[in-house]
Scaffold this motif. Structure first.
Motif, PDB file in Angstrom:
ATOM      1  N   THR A 139       0.855  -1.183   0.000  1.00 21.10           N
ATOM      2  CA  THR A 139       0.000   0.000   0.000  1.00 21.10           C
ATOM      3  C   THR A 139       0.895   1.238   0.000  1.00 21.10           C
ATOM      4  O   THR A 139       1.693   1.430   0.913  1.00 21.10           O
ATOM      5  N   ARG A 140       0.759   2.068  -1.027  1.00 25.76           N
ATOM      6  CA  ARG A 140       1.671   3.213  -1.159  1.00 25.76           C
ATOM      7  C   ARG A 140       1.155   4.190  -2.210  1.00 25.76           C
ATOM      8  O   ARG A 140       0.237   3.876  -2.971  1.00 25.76           O
ATOM      9  N   SER A 141       1.793   5.353  -2.244  1.00 21.20           N
ATOM     10  CA  SER A 141       1.524   6.325  -3.293  1.00 21.20           C
ATOM     11  C   SER A 141       2.365   5.968  -4.509  1.00 21.20           C
ATOM     12  O   SER A 141       3.542   5.626  -4.387  1.00 21.20           O
ATOM     13  N   ILE A 142       1.750   6.029  -5.693  1.00 13.23           N
ATOM     14  CA  ILE A 142       2.456   5.676  -6.926  1.00 13.23           C
ATOM     15  C   ILE A 142       2.269   6.764  -7.976  1.00 13.23           C
ATOM     16  O   ILE A 142       1.369   7.597  -7.870  1.00 13.23           O
ATOM     17  N   THR A 143       3.128   6.739  -8.976  1.00 15.78           N
ATOM     18  CA  THR A 143       2.946   7.559 -10.166  1.00 15.78           C
ATOM     19  C   THR A 143       2.605   6.617 -11.306  1.00 15.78           C
ATOM     20  O   THR A 143       3.475   5.887 -11.796  1.00 15.78           O
ATOM     21  N   PRO A 144       1.335   6.545 -11.708  1.00  9.25           N
ATOM     22  CA  PRO A 144       0.931   5.573 -12.728  1.00  9.25           C
ATOM     23  C   PRO A 144       1.575   5.879 -14.080  1.00  9.25           C
ATOM     24  O   PRO A 144       1.934   7.021 -14.366  1.00  9.25           O
ATOM     25  N   PRO A 145       1.736   4.865 -14.932  1.00  8.27           N
ATOM     26  CA  PRO A 145       2.226   5.113 -16.288  1.00  8.27           C
ATOM     27  C   PRO A 145       1.249   6.008 -17.040  1.00  8.27           C
ATOM     28  O   PRO A 145       0.033   5.916 -16.866  1.00  8.27           O
ATOM     29  N   GLU A 146       1.778   6.864 -17.876  1.00  6.19           N
ATOM     30  CA  GLU A 146       0.947   7.828 -18.605  1.00  6.19           C
ATOM     31  C   GLU A 146      -0.137   7.142 -19.429  1.00  6.19           C
ATOM     32  O   GLU A 146      -1.269   7.628 -19.533  1.00  6.19           O
ATOM     33  N   ALA A 147       0.184   5.978 -19.990  1.00  7.92           N
ATOM     34  CA  ALA A 147      -0.762   5.265 -20.851  1.00  7.92           C
ATOM     35  C   ALA A 147      -2.004   4.816 -20.086  1.00  7.92           C
ATOM     36  O   ALA A 147      -3.060   4.588 -20.692  1.00  7.92           O
ATOM     37  N   LEU A 148      -1.915   4.705 -18.748  1.00  7.47           N
ATOM     38  CA  LEU A 148      -3.075   4.283 -17.965  1.00  7.47           C
ATOM     39  C   LEU A 148      -4.208   5.295 -18.082  1.00  7.47           C
ATOM     40  O   LEU A 148      -5.387   4.941 -17.967  1.00  7.47           O
ATOM     41  N   GLU A 197       8.760  -1.848   9.359  1.00 11.88           N
ATOM     42  CA  GLU A 197       9.673  -0.754   9.064  1.00 11.88           C
ATOM     43  C   GLU A 197       8.875   0.502   8.728  1.00 11.88           C
ATOM     44  O   GLU A 197       7.914   0.455   7.957  1.00 11.88           O
ATOM     45  N   MET A 198       9.291   1.616   9.289  1.00 11.95           N
ATOM     46  CA  MET A 198       8.453   2.810   9.263  1.00 11.95           C
ATOM     47  C   MET A 198       8.406   3.517   7.912  1.00 11.95           C
ATOM     48  O   MET A 198       7.653   4.476   7.745  1.00 11.95           O
ATOM     49  N   TRP A 199       9.149   3.066   6.927  1.00 14.97           N
ATOM     50  CA  TRP A 199       8.983   3.640   5.585  1.00 14.97           C
ATOM     51  C   TRP A 199       7.730   3.090   4.915  1.00 14.97           C
ATOM     52  O   TRP A 199       7.276   3.631   3.904  1.00 14.97           O
ATOM     53  N   MET A 200       7.165   2.015   5.493  1.00 18.35           N
ATOM     54  CA  MET A 200       5.971   1.401   4.909  1.00 18.35           C
ATOM     55  C   MET A 200       4.719   2.156   5.347  1.00 18.35           C
ATOM     56  O   MET A 200       4.532   2.431   6.531  1.00 18.35           O
ATOM     57  N   GLU A 201       3.863   2.455   4.402  1.00 19.15           N
ATOM     58  CA  GLU A 201       2.626   3.164   4.700  1.00 19.15           C
ATOM     59  C   GLU A 201       1.750   2.365   5.658  1.00 19.15           C
ATOM     60  O   GLU A 201       1.148   2.920   6.581  1.00 19.15           O
ATOM     61  N   GLY A 229       9.799  -3.289  14.243  1.00 17.60           N
ATOM     62  CA  GLY A 229      10.276  -4.591  13.799  1.00 17.60           C
ATOM     63  C   GLY A 229      10.540  -4.574  12.307  1.00 17.60           C
ATOM     64  O   GLY A 229      10.922  -3.542  11.740  1.00 17.60           O
ATOM     65  N   ASN A 230      10.289  -5.712  11.657  1.00 17.07           N
ATOM     66  CA  ASN A 230      10.550  -5.807  10.211  1.00 17.07           C
ATOM     67  C   ASN A 230       9.478  -6.591   9.475  1.00 17.07           C
ATOM     68  O   ASN A 230       9.679  -7.004   8.338  1.00 17.07           O
ATOM     69  N   CYS A 255       0.944  -7.175  17.384  1.00 19.83           N
ATOM     70  CA  CYS A 255       1.977  -7.350  16.363  1.00 19.83           C
ATOM     71  C   CYS A 255       1.493  -6.767  15.044  1.00 19.83           C
ATOM     72  O   CYS A 255       0.360  -7.018  14.623  1.00 19.83           O
ATOM     73  N   GLY A 256       2.364  -6.027  14.369  1.00 19.35           N
ATOM     74  CA  GLY A 256       1.988  -5.319  13.156  1.00 19.35           C
ATOM     75  C   GLY A 256       1.564  -6.205  12.013  1.00 19.35           C
ATOM     76  O   GLY A 256       0.880  -5.747  11.098  1.00 19.35           O
ATOM     77  N   ASN A 257       1.966  -7.489  12.029  1.00 16.63           N
ATOM     78  CA  ASN A 257       1.424  -8.461  11.086  1.00 16.63           C
ATOM     79  C   ASN A 257       1.558  -9.858  11.682  1.00 16.63           C
ATOM     80  O   ASN A 257       2.155 -10.055  12.760  1.00 16.63           O
ATOM     81  N   ASP A 258       0.996 -10.847  10.996  1.00 17.70           N
ATOM     82  CA  ASP A 258       0.950 -12.206  11.546  1.00 17.70           C
ATOM     83  C   ASP A 258       2.331 -12.853  11.616  1.00 17.70           C
ATOM     84  O   ASP A 258       2.601 -13.646  12.522  1.00 17.70           O
TER      85      ASP A 258
END
Length: 339
Positions: A139-148, A197-201, A229-230, A255-258
């Protein structure tokens, strides 16, 4: 039985049938499709058919009437498949929904190669694709390809802050809030949180939900109880040991995930602590392993199948898909015995 949310039963899948019958999904598929060159015992066949009837499993429609000699197609672009089970779940949900509407789903894994994505989109557009789903494994912010922008499209598990695209993502903040509140409502007060890891949304949003729940219930936020954690068992193990070295120890660990919870369980049992008698444990994701842990792990369901289904319904709806609209889908609790 399949998980439920918001009081209504989820759609029964082939995976549910396989679990109910105690066989693999391949066995279920072979039985339902009457594959002649695979030898399956009569008892196994009966178990599968009984599970189909008991769960009221609806197979994909057979013999759909298609008014055109060419079946209409939806495209599905995803960056990765093999590194996570969630991509496959989203694709399966989208494929089922597309076929129910008489559409095929073509999938392209691109590894975020922009040139490859553009070539694939140009091919689909030239062939008259009805619409395209653009999906990210994280899950994150993206820049879609122009053709989309040249085709009816929707983003799944990602969003664009620069270009206006409709999108659907999990409601991670509310998921973190619900998980923490479930622990509070059961009397736990010293609730620790092991994040990714805190860079993850997703990591940032789940932590925000945890903090919001504590504040809402007037429980002090103790920074010493928050560990980075990781999202792997190693992080869960190491950070749980660090938490257990505090005085007093936490009475619950979110726990942040399983996978983090797998390591948490190991550390707690190594220290001779009972789950949930001494320390309750909450997970997040509802991966397959969660139901097989001892005790079964209470967790939060990531609605990947539902996001795939929603994306197809959205693309095939008569409304305008050009205006930006980000939908956040509920992440319901799955209660088991760890809290």
């Amino acid at each position: 039985m399949p998980n439920t949310s918001s009081g209504s039963k989820s759609k029964v899948t082939m995976k549910d049938v396989a679990k109910h019958a105690g066989v693999s999904q391949s066995t279920v598929s072979f039985v339902l499709n009457n594959v002649a060159d695979v030898s399956i015992g009569e008892e196994t066949r009966k178990k599968v058919l009984a599970a189909v009837e008991e769960l009221n499993y609806k197979r994909r429609p057979q013999g759909l009437y298609v008014p055109s000699p060419v079946v209409p197609t939806l495209g599905f672009i995803v960056d990765e498949v093999a590194t996570s089970p969630f991509s496959a779940i989203t694709i399966e949900g989208a494929q089922e929904a597309a076929w129910q509407h008489g559409h095929l789903l073509e999938v392209g894994m691109t590894g975020e190669d922009r040139e490859y994505e553009t070539a694939l989109l140009n091919k689909w557009i030239a062939q008259g694709v009805v619409g395209v789903i653009y999906c990210s494994i994280l899950t994150r912010s993206i820049t879609p390809p122009e053709a989309l922008g040249r085709v009816r499209s929707v983003l799944v598990n990602c969003h664009s802050d620069q270009v206006h695209y409709p999108a659907i993502v999990p409601s991670e903040v509310l998921g973190g809030f619900a998980a923490t509140e479930a622990l509070i409502e059961r009397g736990y007060q010293r609730i620790a949180f092991i994040d990714g890891e805190m860079w993850m949304e997703a990591a940032k949003d789940r932590l925000a939900g945890y903090r919001n729940a504590l504040t809402t219930h007037n429980i002090p936020i103790r920074e010493a109880l928050i560990k980075e954690g990781n999202f792997l068992p190693s992080g869960g193990y190491q950070q749980t040991l660090a938490l257990l070295d505090q005085t007093p120890v936490p009475d619950a660990i979110f726990c942040g995930n399983d996978l983090t919870a797998v390591g948490c369980y190991e550390a707690l049992k190594e220290r001779g602590l009972r789950i949930p008698g001494d320390v309750a444990v909450m997970g997040y994701d509802d991966q397959e392993i969660a139901q097989h842990m001892n005790p079964g792990l209470t967790t939060v369901l990531l609605p990947h199948r539902e996001m795939g289904q929603w994306a197809v319904e959205f693309l095939l709806s008569p409304g305008d898909t050009n205006t930006k609209r980000t939908v956040k889908l509920e992440c319901p609790l799955v209660i088991r015995d760890s809290i």
